[in-house]
Design a protein around this motif. Structure first.
Motif, PDB file in Angstrom:
ATOM      1  N   HIS A 110       0.806  -1.222   0.000  1.00 24.96           N
ATOM      2  CA  HIS A 110       0.000   0.000   0.000  1.00 24.96           C
ATOM      3  C   HIS A 110       0.841   1.274   0.000  1.00 24.96           C
ATOM      4  CE1 HIS A 110      -3.245  -2.836   1.054  1.00 24.96           C
ATOM      5  NE2 HIS A 110      -3.927  -2.023   0.276  1.00 24.96           N
ATOM      6  N   THR A 111       1.997   1.253   0.623  1.00 20.90           N
ATOM      7  CA  THR A 111       2.851   2.447   0.550  1.00 20.90           C
ATOM      8  C   THR A 111       3.400   2.612  -0.866  1.00 20.90           C
ATOM      9  OG1 THR A 111       4.723   1.199   1.432  1.00 20.90           O
ATOM     10  CG2 THR A 111       3.487   2.547   2.985  1.00 20.90           C
ATOM     11  N   GLN A 112       3.728   1.506  -1.527  1.00 22.04           N
ATOM     12  CA  GLN A 112       4.164   1.590  -2.920  1.00 22.04           C
ATOM     13  C   GLN A 112       3.023   2.034  -3.831  1.00 22.04           C
ATOM     14  OE1 GLN A 112       5.825  -2.319  -3.586  1.00 22.04           O
ATOM     15  NE2 GLN A 112       7.851  -1.680  -2.890  1.00 22.04           N
ATOM     16  N   ARG A 113       1.838   1.564  -3.546  1.00 23.75           N
ATOM     17  CA  ARG A 113       0.654   1.962  -4.325  1.00 23.75           C
ATOM     18  C   ARG A 113       0.414   3.462  -4.176  1.00 23.75           C
ATOM     19  NH1 ARG A 113      -2.328   2.899  -8.027  1.00 23.75           N
ATOM     20  NH2 ARG A 113      -4.570   2.715  -7.871  1.00 23.75           N
ATOM     21  N   CYS A 114       0.601   3.962  -2.976  1.00 30.65           N
ATOM     22  CA  CYS A 114       0.450   5.395  -2.715  1.00 30.65           C
ATOM     23  C   CYS A 114       1.485   6.186  -3.526  1.00 30.65           C
ATOM     24  CB  CYS A 114       0.606   5.659  -1.224  1.00 30.65           C
ATOM     25  SG  CYS A 114      -0.076   7.210  -0.675  1.00 30.65           S
ATOM     26  N   ASP A 115       2.721   5.707  -3.552  1.00 30.19           N
ATOM     27  CA  ASP A 115       3.754   6.351  -4.359  1.00 30.19           C
ATOM     28  C   ASP A 115       3.363   6.370  -5.838  1.00 30.19           C
ATOM     29  OD1 ASP A 115       5.455   6.929  -2.206  1.00 30.19           O
ATOM     30  OD2 ASP A 115       6.534   5.024  -2.417  1.00 30.19           O
ATOM     31  N   GLU A 116       2.788   5.281  -6.322  1.00 28.48           N
ATOM     32  CA  GLU A 116       2.341   5.208  -7.714  1.00 28.48           C
ATOM     33  C   GLU A 116       1.244   6.235  -7.996  1.00 28.48           C
ATOM     34  OE1 GLU A 116       1.086   1.207  -8.454  1.00 28.48           O
ATOM     35  OE2 GLU A 116       3.098   0.395  -8.148  1.00 28.48           O
ATOM     36  N   ILE A 117       0.344   6.394  -7.062  1.00 30.14           N
ATOM     37  CA  ILE A 117      -0.740   7.364  -7.236  1.00 30.14           C
ATOM     38  C   ILE A 117      -0.177   8.769  -7.405  1.00 30.14           C
ATOM     39  CG2 ILE A 117      -2.624   8.525  -5.981  1.00 30.14           C
ATOM     40  CD1 ILE A 117      -3.430   5.717  -4.956  1.00 30.14           C
ATOM     41  N   PHE A 118       0.888   9.068  -6.665  1.00 31.39           N
ATOM     42  CA  PHE A 118       1.471  10.407  -6.747  1.00 31.39           C
ATOM     43  C   PHE A 118       2.248  10.643  -8.039  1.00 31.39           C
ATOM     44  CE2 PHE A 118       0.820  10.473  -2.091  1.00 31.39           C
ATOM     45  CZ  PHE A 118      -0.042  11.564  -2.084  1.00 31.39           C
ATOM     46  N   GLN A 122      -3.159  13.847 -11.116  1.00 28.53           N
ATOM     47  CA  GLN A 122      -4.319  14.417 -11.793  1.00 28.53           C
ATOM     48  C   GLN A 122      -5.440  13.391 -11.991  1.00 28.53           C
ATOM     49  OE1 GLN A 122      -1.248  14.087 -13.029  1.00 28.53           O
ATOM     50  NE2 GLN A 122      -1.253  13.474 -15.178  1.00 28.53           N
ATOM     51  N   PHE A 123      -5.110  12.102 -11.928  1.00 31.20           N
ATOM     52  CA  PHE A 123      -6.124  11.055 -12.071  1.00 31.20           C
ATOM     53  C   PHE A 123      -6.702  10.605 -10.729  1.00 31.20           C
ATOM     54  CE2 PHE A 123      -3.391  10.166 -15.882  1.00 31.20           C
ATOM     55  CZ  PHE A 123      -4.282  10.731 -16.799  1.00 31.20           C
ATOM     56  N   LYS A 125      -7.470  12.895  -7.927  1.00 30.81           N
ATOM     57  CA  LYS A 125      -7.583  14.187  -7.238  1.00 30.81           C
ATOM     58  C   LYS A 125      -8.187  14.057  -5.848  1.00 30.81           C
ATOM     59  CE  LYS A 125      -7.703  16.961 -11.391  1.00 30.81           C
ATOM     60  NZ  LYS A 125      -8.475  17.812 -12.277  1.00 30.81           N
ATOM     61  N   ASP A 126      -9.210  13.241  -5.700  1.00 29.12           N
ATOM     62  CA  ASP A 126      -9.854  13.090  -4.395  1.00 29.12           C
ATOM     63  C   ASP A 126      -8.894  12.451  -3.386  1.00 29.12           C
ATOM     64  OD1 ASP A 126     -12.221  13.341  -2.720  1.00 29.12           O
ATOM     65  OD2 ASP A 126     -12.299  11.139  -2.782  1.00 29.12           O
ATOM     66  N   PHE A 127      -8.185  11.429  -3.817  1.00 36.01           N
ATOM     67  CA  PHE A 127      -7.215  10.769  -2.943  1.00 36.01           C
ATOM     68  C   PHE A 127      -6.126  11.748  -2.517  1.00 36.01           C
ATOM     69  CE2 PHE A 127      -3.278   8.518  -2.131  1.00 36.01           C
ATOM     70  CZ  PHE A 127      -3.682   7.501  -1.271  1.00 36.01           C
ATOM     71  N   VAL A 128      -5.585  12.483  -3.463  1.00 37.24           N
ATOM     72  CA  VAL A 128      -4.515  13.441  -3.172  1.00 37.24           C
ATOM     73  C   VAL A 128      -5.019  14.538  -2.237  1.00 37.24           C
ATOM     74  CG1 VAL A 128      -2.978  15.169  -4.207  1.00 37.24           C
ATOM     75  CG2 VAL A 128      -3.250  12.935  -5.296  1.00 37.24           C
ATOM     76  N   ARG A 129      -6.233  14.980  -2.430  1.00 40.12           N
ATOM     77  CA  ARG A 129      -6.822  16.001  -1.548  1.00 40.12           C
ATOM     78  C   ARG A 129      -6.913  15.475  -0.119  1.00 40.12           C
ATOM     79  NH1 ARG A 129     -11.432  16.384   0.590  1.00 40.12           N
ATOM     80  NH2 ARG A 129     -12.420  14.828  -0.733  1.00 40.12           N
ATOM     81  N   LYS A 130      -7.368  14.253   0.047  1.00 35.29           N
ATOM     82  CA  LYS A 130      -7.471  13.652   1.375  1.00 35.29           C
ATOM     83  C   LYS A 130      -6.087  13.455   1.994  1.00 35.29           C
ATOM     84  CE  LYS A 130     -11.790  11.261   0.388  1.00 35.29           C
ATOM     85  NZ  LYS A 130     -12.436   9.964   0.129  1.00 35.29           N
ATOM     86  N   TYR A 131      -5.152  12.985   1.192  1.00 30.90           N
ATOM     87  CA  TYR A 131      -3.786  12.783   1.670  1.00 30.90           C
ATOM     88  C   TYR A 131      -3.193  14.100   2.158  1.00 30.90           C
ATOM     89  CZ  TYR A 131       1.087  11.316   1.814  1.00 30.90           C
ATOM     90  OH  TYR A 131       2.367  11.032   2.236  1.00 30.90           O
ATOM     91  N   ASN A 132      -3.335  15.139   1.357  1.00 31.57           N
ATOM     92  CA  ASN A 132      -2.766  16.443   1.715  1.00 31.57           C
ATOM     93  C   ASN A 132      -3.402  17.014   2.980  1.00 31.57           C
ATOM     94  OD1 ASN A 132      -0.961  16.421  -0.414  1.00 31.57           O
ATOM     95  ND2 ASN A 132      -2.323  17.544  -1.775  1.00 31.57           N
ATOM     96  N   ALA A 133      -4.706  16.821   3.133  1.00 30.78           N
ATOM     97  CA  ALA A 133      -5.388  17.313   4.336  1.00 30.78           C
ATOM     98  C   ALA A 133      -4.865  16.590   5.573  1.00 30.78           C
ATOM     99  CB  ALA A 133      -6.898  17.126   4.202  1.00 30.78           C
ATOM    100  N   LEU A 134      -4.703  15.287   5.463  1.00 29.73           N
ATOM    101  CA  LEU A 134      -4.208  14.524   6.613  1.00 29.73           C
ATOM    102  C   LEU A 134      -2.736  14.831   6.885  1.00 29.73           C
ATOM    103  CD1 LEU A 134      -4.901  12.557   8.828  1.00 29.73           C
ATOM    104  CD2 LEU A 134      -4.430  10.681   7.250  1.00 29.73           C
ATOM    105  N   GLU A 135      -1.949  14.982   5.837  1.00 29.01           N
ATOM    106  CA  GLU A 135      -0.540  15.300   6.053  1.00 29.01           C
ATOM    107  C   GLU A 135      -0.382  16.682   6.680  1.00 29.01           C
ATOM    108  OE1 GLU A 135       3.726  14.662   4.014  1.00 29.01           O
ATOM    109  OE2 GLU A 135       2.202  15.513   2.678  1.00 29.01           O
ATOM    110  N   GLU A 136      -1.218  17.621   6.305  1.00 26.12           N
ATOM    111  CA  GLU A 136      -1.151  18.947   6.922  1.00 26.12           C
ATOM    112  C   GLU A 136      -1.445  18.853   8.419  1.00 26.12           C
ATOM    113  OE1 GLU A 136      -3.477  23.194   6.739  1.00 26.12           O
ATOM    114  OE2 GLU A 136      -3.276  22.057   4.886  1.00 26.12           O
ATOM    115  N   ALA A 137      -2.440  18.051   8.780  1.00 24.53           N
ATOM    116  CA  ALA A 137      -2.760  17.859  10.197  1.00 24.53           C
ATOM    117  C   ALA A 137      -1.586  17.194  10.925  1.00 24.53           C
ATOM    118  CB  ALA A 137      -4.026  17.018  10.341  1.00 24.53           C
ATOM    119  N   VAL A 138      -0.944  16.233  10.284  1.00 31.22           N
ATOM    120  CA  VAL A 138       0.207  15.555  10.881  1.00 31.22           C
ATOM    121  C   VAL A 138       1.356  16.535  11.087  1.00 31.22           C
ATOM    122  CG1 VAL A 138       2.015  13.827  10.443  1.00 31.22           C
ATOM    123  CG2 VAL A 138      -0.378  13.252  10.066  1.00 31.22           C
ATOM    124  N   MET A 139       1.607  17.368  10.099  1.00 32.81           N
ATOM    125  CA  MET A 139       2.698  18.346  10.216  1.00 32.81           C
ATOM    126  C   MET A 139       2.418  19.334  11.352  1.00 32.81           C
ATOM    127  SD  MET A 139       4.944  17.303   8.209  1.00 32.81           S
ATOM    128  CE  MET A 139       6.082  18.639   8.435  1.00 32.81           C
TER     129      MET A 139
END
Length: 146
Positions: A110-118, A122-123, A125-139
């Motif tokens: 799943h971590t490799q799959r996540c890297d592939e998504i990045f 552009q394909f 967008k919803d996943f990346v939006r969720k990832y960025n929101a959670l990463e911002e909270a983590v930071m």
């Protein structure tokens, strides 16, 4: 896409909020200690608990279903958690898997799959939006506990 001007505005806002000395200390802390070490088992537990609970809140998921649901939203949430924990703790795949009652191979996949998504965000967008929101909270969490 962020620009240098955006960065400068954010740094100016930090200086305005915390003062020059504290901002320098904060930036130094982020650049020298940006992730937890393998020795910090308590730190890993703290961060993993935060990542899990924050993903449930941000993504509006059911806590009881989080670890067991096969729904795409839950699988993506867990995948984001694996990736963020690996990125910010450098903890082993096995150790991350234990926190989710998963095997090392599942976390690695799943971590490799996540890297592939990045590679083609552009394909996904919803996943990346969720990832960025959670990463911002983590930071934000990491900067508060350092």
């Amino acid at each position: 896409m962020a620009s240098y001007t955006d960065l400068q505005k954010k740094v100016d806002a930090l200086v305005g909020k915390f003062g020059m000395t504290r901002t320098i200390e904060l930036l130094h802390s982020l650049t020298t200690n940006s992730c937890f070490s393998k020795k910090g088992s308590q730190q890993f537990q703290l961060l993993s608990a935060f990542v899990i609970s924050e993903s449930i809140l941000l993504l509006d998921l059911n806590e009881k279903e989080f670890f067991v649901s096969t729904d795409e939203d839950y699988k993506n949430a867990r995948m984001i958690c694996y990736h963020l924990l690996r990125k910010h703790t450098k903890m082993s795949y096995s150790r991350i898997g234990k926190a989710f009652e998963q095997r090392k191979r599942a976390v690695l996949y799943h971590t490799q799959r996540c890297d592939e998504i990045f590679t083609v965000p552009q394909f996904h967008k919803d996943f990346v939006r969720k990832y960025n929101a959670l990463e911002e909270a983590v930071m934000q969490f990491l900067t508060k506990i350092q």
